[in-house]
Design a protein around this motif. Sequence first.
Motif, PDB file in Angstrom:
ATOM      1  N   THR A 585       0.782  -1.265  -0.107  1.00  0.00           N
ATOM      2  CA  THR A 585      -0.069  -0.122   0.109  1.00  0.00           C
ATOM      3  C   THR A 585       0.806   1.381   0.088  1.00  0.00           C
ATOM      4  O   THR A 585       1.772   1.251   0.764  1.00  0.00           O
ATOM      5  CB  THR A 585      -0.932   0.090   0.919  1.00  0.00           C
ATOM      6  N   PHE A 586       0.554   2.239  -0.795  1.00  0.00           N
ATOM      7  CA  PHE A 586       1.353   3.423  -0.771  1.00  0.00           C
ATOM      8  C   PHE A 586       0.420   4.686  -1.388  1.00  0.00           C
ATOM      9  O   PHE A 586      -0.485   4.219  -2.164  1.00  0.00           O
ATOM     10  CB  PHE A 586       2.666   3.286  -1.861  1.00  0.00           C
ATOM     11  N   PRO A 587       0.918   5.762  -0.940  1.00  0.00           N
ATOM     12  CA  PRO A 587       1.772   6.121   0.151  1.00  0.00           C
ATOM     13  C   PRO A 587       1.228   5.730   1.488  1.00  0.00           C
ATOM     14  O   PRO A 587       0.104   5.749   1.584  1.00  0.00           O
ATOM     15  CB  PRO A 587       1.859   7.627  -0.097  1.00  0.00           C
ATOM     16  N   ASN A 588       2.019   5.675   2.466  1.00  0.00           N
ATOM     17  CA  ASN A 588       1.424   5.411   3.797  1.00  0.00           C
ATOM     18  C   ASN A 588       2.468   6.245   4.723  1.00  0.00           C
ATOM     19  O   ASN A 588       3.617   5.917   4.704  1.00  0.00           O
ATOM     20  CB  ASN A 588       1.632   3.859   4.190  1.00  0.00           C
ATOM     21  N   PRO A 589       1.834   7.398   5.089  1.00  0.00           N
ATOM     22  CA  PRO A 589       0.511   7.915   5.233  1.00  0.00           C
ATOM     23  C   PRO A 589      -0.014   8.305   3.738  1.00  0.00           C
ATOM     24  O   PRO A 589       0.644   8.697   3.104  1.00  0.00           O
ATOM     25  CB  PRO A 589       0.416   8.914   6.378  1.00  0.00           C
ATOM     26  N   ALA A 590      -1.406   8.018   3.707  1.00  0.00           N
ATOM     27  CA  ALA A 590      -1.975   8.457   2.648  1.00  0.00           C
ATOM     28  C   ALA A 590      -2.766   9.882   2.787  1.00  0.00           C
ATOM     29  O   ALA A 590      -3.149  10.040   3.927  1.00  0.00           O
ATOM     30  CB  ALA A 590      -2.760   7.510   2.089  1.00  0.00           C
ATOM     31  N   ALA A 591      -2.975  10.512   1.696  1.00  0.00           N
ATOM     32  CA  ALA A 591      -4.041  11.756   1.872  1.00  0.00           C
ATOM     33  C   ALA A 591      -5.210  11.406   1.209  1.00  0.00           C
ATOM     34  O   ALA A 591      -6.420  11.097   1.727  1.00  0.00           O
ATOM     35  CB  ALA A 591      -3.139  12.854   1.710  1.00  0.00           C
ATOM     36  N   GLU A 592      -5.193  11.923  -0.141  1.00  0.00           N
ATOM     37  CA  GLU A 592      -6.219  11.807  -1.015  1.00  0.00           C
ATOM     38  C   GLU A 592      -6.477  10.385  -1.584  1.00  0.00           C
ATOM     39  O   GLU A 592      -7.694   9.938  -2.137  1.00  0.00           O
ATOM     40  CB  GLU A 592      -6.245  12.932  -2.074  1.00  0.00           C
ATOM     41  N   LYS A 593      -5.476   9.685  -1.930  1.00  0.00           N
ATOM     42  CA  LYS A 593      -5.682   8.318  -2.662  1.00  0.00           C
ATOM     43  C   LYS A 593      -4.937   7.459  -2.038  1.00  0.00           C
ATOM     44  O   LYS A 593      -3.609   7.787  -1.406  1.00  0.00           O
ATOM     45  CB  LYS A 593      -5.301   8.324  -4.259  1.00  0.00           C
ATOM     46  N   LEU A 594      -5.009   6.249  -2.040  1.00  0.00           N
ATOM     47  CA  LEU A 594      -4.252   5.065  -1.612  1.00  0.00           C
ATOM     48  C   LEU A 594      -4.311   3.874  -2.708  1.00  0.00           C
ATOM     49  O   LEU A 594      -5.191   3.558  -3.342  1.00  0.00           O
ATOM     50  CB  LEU A 594      -4.911   4.420  -0.419  1.00  0.00           C
ATOM     51  N   SER A 595      -3.022   3.566  -3.221  1.00  0.00           N
ATOM     52  CA  SER A 595      -2.800   2.377  -4.121  1.00  0.00           C
ATOM     53  C   SER A 595      -2.563   1.129  -3.324  1.00  0.00           C
ATOM     54  O   SER A 595      -1.790   1.144  -2.533  1.00  0.00           O
ATOM     55  CB  SER A 595      -1.638   2.774  -4.977  1.00  0.00           C
ATOM     56  N   ILE A 596      -3.191   0.110  -4.050  1.00  0.00           N
ATOM     57  CA  ILE A 596      -2.911  -1.153  -3.506  1.00  0.00           C
ATOM     58  C   ILE A 596      -2.552  -2.145  -4.485  1.00  0.00           C
ATOM     59  O   ILE A 596      -3.021  -2.006  -5.443  1.00  0.00           O
ATOM     60  CB  ILE A 596      -4.296  -1.685  -2.873  1.00  0.00           C
ATOM     61  N   GLU A 597      -1.612  -3.072  -4.242  1.00  0.00           N
ATOM     62  CA  GLU A 597      -0.849  -4.027  -4.971  1.00  0.00           C
ATOM     63  C   GLU A 597      -0.802  -5.252  -4.302  1.00  0.00           C
ATOM     64  O   GLU A 597      -0.438  -5.202  -3.101  1.00  0.00           O
ATOM     65  CB  GLU A 597       0.422  -3.644  -5.523  1.00  0.00           C
ATOM     66  N   VAL A 598      -1.348  -6.350  -4.844  1.00  0.00           N
ATOM     67  CA  VAL A 598      -1.089  -7.890  -4.264  1.00  0.00           C
ATOM     68  C   VAL A 598       0.237  -8.365  -5.003  1.00  0.00           C
ATOM     69  O   VAL A 598       0.579  -8.011  -6.010  1.00  0.00           O
ATOM     70  CB  VAL A 598      -2.294  -8.648  -4.384  1.00  0.00           C
TER      71      VAL A 598
END
Length: 659
Positions: A585-598
Amino acid sequence: MKKNYSLIVVLSSLFLFTGYLYATPEKQLKSTLQTDPINVSFLQFNIWQEGTSVTNGLEKIKNVILDVDPDIVSFVEVRNYNGEDWTTKIINELAAEGKTYYRGYMDGADCSIISKYPIVSSKLSSTSAISLFEINANDTHFIVATAHLDYTYYACYLPRGYNCGGSSPYDGWDQIGSPEPQPVTDIATISGQNLGSQRDEQIASFINDSEGESLPIILLGDFNEPSCLDWTSNQANLFDHNGVIYEWATTKSLKDDGFVDCFRETYPDEVLNPGFTWPAVATDKGSTSWAPNSDERDRIDYIFYKGNNMSVTFSSIVGPKGAYVHNVASDADSDNEAFLAETLPWPSDHKGVYSVINIPYVEPEESVTGYIITNADKIPTDTYIIANYKISELAAGDKAAIYMGSNTPGSGSAEYELTLTSDSATIQLTNALTTGDYKVYLLHSDETNIIDPVAFSIIDATNDNCVLAPSTMVFYTDEDNVNNTTISIEYNDVTDPINKDWIGVYPVAKTGYSGSTIWEYITSNQGTSTVNQDPHFDTHGLGLYKAALLDNDGYTPLTGYTYFYVIENTATAIGKVSKATELKTFPNPAAEKLSIEVKEGELIYGISIFDLSGQKLLQQPFDGIPSKTINTDKLENGLYLISVKTQNGFIIKKVTIKK
């Protein structure tokens, strides 16, 4: 010889979250909130000893529910005969017909509910006569209370010439006088006998417990007492009232507190619509009368509501038109009534009551107290103290602090301090405390309490019984399957052989060690005991649970408790749980959007986001994608749980939102 134990709870397939239960619903994504009023249908149903008083009672009860199709049912006379959970049985019967309900039941009560909407919390009134459940109906939260009040001192039998199960000379239930019943019409006598029951205390306790509740309240039940709105001057010479006009205490207390009687609100004329619910004609049973030489018909089963901008849109009697009058089945005085399921075989000596209530959305209030809990009551030396907490709003300098013994903030030094970075989190404190008694505080920068502290003890695991909770303390449950969820509990008996010692799991409000939700014998000095949850967490509902190791002598605890919190009422099996490191998950911390990859070879079939109270804020299904970017702009700053469903199971990870 002294036994020494450690206990570690590991949850597989069932994910749980540890924390105190609180009544106020959590903030959700504004874009997903349903804020329009909703109509919810309710059925009050006395099931006459679980349907055992008639042939095929369970099937008859099921068929009534299928015919009426209520959103929420309140059952009275739930006995759990032969150790069988009756509410689970009726849920399973309905499930076989394609109807899905959640279960609400509190140990110590003889009433329960089933609900098409999730049950998010539950508690028992201080008198145990009334169980209360918080319901989440598409973001509209409300309280459903189900009551079965004291049946003795049934003083409405006195004007009909029968004893009332009260105090002498009116104890028992026999006819007064002979050959005809001799009515007792003195109001002081009637009132004195009526107030000899526990009904007025039971309702007073409920009203007191509900004081200050901001959510709408719906109260259903068998009150075993007529209505203050029925025994009026208009009915004085009807139904063997023999001139008596009386405001019955239980319903009057509710009316005075702002509760609205749904049936009488719908049908204000007590003569045209008496609404009798007792004594009903049960199929193939014969007379259900207790006062056979009188007209004992009365309305003693109710649905009430209390709350701003609520209204009842429809009410009906449920069941047969017939009732017993002078020990003869009669449809008299039913022509103006609305009936549901009147042609079905009827399993009870009471008729049911059905109402549709329009319930408004209530904006959640901010909690000013919050909660905090440590991972266990007793924690071995060299073991990290884990705490889960929530406060209403984080301020600069807020901190967690541990004090030993009689030391308190402002009158002693803290053993450990940690600055808080969010208003809710699971935090790791220290593993360097010596044996003794401690409290963990949440404090403002000026050393004042944010909430009350929680106590725990550090013990020597080589000499004392001990319990060790899971280090994560943050779990949840999915909704896809229902069966075969298990809890794996690691235990250690360092000195003595095991002879049917056992693990017990309980709702947190349960006192004593009998009546465990789940129990399982352990089979060796140390290892893992796997207990199958089905159907208990599915049926006991959302809430805080606790587990302990107990001695083979019965109910002697060998450890303190470890705590965990069932998030969703379904508590379903979800297959393998992958490590959080397998999810990027990125970015972490997130603000407006969060990207998720498996990881390579896996695909995303669903994403859910929860706050640390377990409130689901977002759920999105997918057809199988390798990555996804989601909007988090509506989430407030804080710590959240993200759950990603893949073809191989679920991956759980914490993410931080900081804007």
